[in-house]
Design an enzyme around this catalytic site. Structure first.
Site, short mmCIF file in Angstrom:
data_model
loop_
_atom_site.label_atom_id
_atom_site.label_comp_id
_atom_site.label_asym_id
_atom_site.label_seq_id
_atom_site.Cartn_x
_atom_site.Cartn_y
_atom_site.Cartn_z
N ILE A 118 41.14 39.53 44.74
CA ILE A 118 39.85 38.87 44.76
C ILE A 118 39.71 38.12 43.44
O ILE A 118 39.81 38.71 42.37
CB ILE A 118 38.69 39.87 44.93
CG1 ILE A 118 38.86 40.69 46.21
CG2 ILE A 118 37.36 39.14 44.96
CD1 ILE A 118 37.77 41.73 46.41
N CYS A 119 39.54 36.80 43.54
CA CYS A 119 39.45 35.99 42.33
C CYS A 119 38.35 34.94 42.51
O CYS A 119 37.75 34.82 43.58
CB CYS A 119 40.79 35.31 42.04
SG CYS A 119 41.34 34.18 43.33
N LYS A 120 38.10 34.18 41.46
CA LYS A 120 37.10 33.12 41.53
C LYS A 120 37.58 32.02 42.48
O LYS A 120 38.77 31.75 42.56
CB LYS A 120 36.85 32.53 40.14
CG LYS A 120 36.18 33.50 39.17
CD LYS A 120 35.93 32.82 37.84
CE LYS A 120 35.25 33.77 36.87
NZ LYS A 120 34.99 33.13 35.54
#
Length: 216
Positions: free
Chosen positions: A71-73
């Protein structure tokens, strides 16, 4: 004849209302009982995570080749896998990203804005980024200048011919009408030369626009 008795469904021992989802890695069933408030759940067979909700605002899901769910930007372009046996650097593109919670679909490349133009010099095709025609373009293949469309050179050729002929007629009129005056004031010859020179320059420019290559 008598009607058959009404149908009664017999529930199997395994039947229940417990929500389940297929693991995105091994396709095993994951029990979602008591986990619907989470964004991701962990498979008990392969121990990999599977998303069950959209990512939080400003985030996105990315799955590494080792099946690790990250999960990342949503603005990230490079992320690293945290697993010690992987440590892979993942390069993300703005077009190829597909959220994990959606079914896999072929990503369609976004065509750049512009128009394909066939060069009038070398015949190669290049992308013209201007949104209007009747302009000059430089071919990236042969590095030569051509006109995109024939309206611009035709219009400028006619304009330069008209201006050139007017200047020449003015020069002829000055030559004929001021001969006696020029004998006394030699500076009058300068006006003749300027009129003829302007007319010659305009006619040369008209020849340039008339002979320029046109790209379509």
């Amino acid at each position: 004849a008598e009607l058959p008795p009404p149908y009664t469904a017999i529930a199997s021992p395994d039947a229940s209302n417990v929500p389940v989802i297929n693991c995105r890695v091994c396709q095993s069933l994951i029990n979602l009982d008591g986990k619907l408030h989470q964004h991701v759940v962990k498979c008990t067979v392969c121990n990999e995570a599977t998303p069950i909700k959209n990512p939080p605002s400003g985030k996105k899901y990315v799955r590494c080749q080792c099946n690790c769910l990250l999960i990342c930007k949503d603005t990230s372009r490079k992320i690293g896998c945290p697993r010690p046996n992987c440590r892979r650097i993942i390069t993300l593109g703005p077009v190829m990203l597909i959220p994990e919670e959606q079914p896999a679909q072929p990503a369609l490349p976004v065509p750049p804005d512009g128009t394909r133009v066939v060069c009038g010099h070398c015949g190669n095709t290049f992308l013209w980024m201007e949104l209007r025609f009747n302009t000059l373009a430089k071919c990236p293949h042969c590095k030569k200048i051509s006109s995109v469309g024939s309206a611009l050179p035709r219009r400028r050729c006619c304009a330069y011919i008209t201006i050139g002929m007017i200047c020449i007629f003015i020069g002829v009129g000055l030559t004929v009408g001021t001969q006696d005056f020029a004998r006394r004031f030699h500076a009058t010859y300068v006006s003749w030369a300027v009129a003829y020179l302007l007319g010659l320059i305009c006619l040369i420019r008209a020849c340039y626009w008339g002979a320029i290559k046109v790209s379509y």
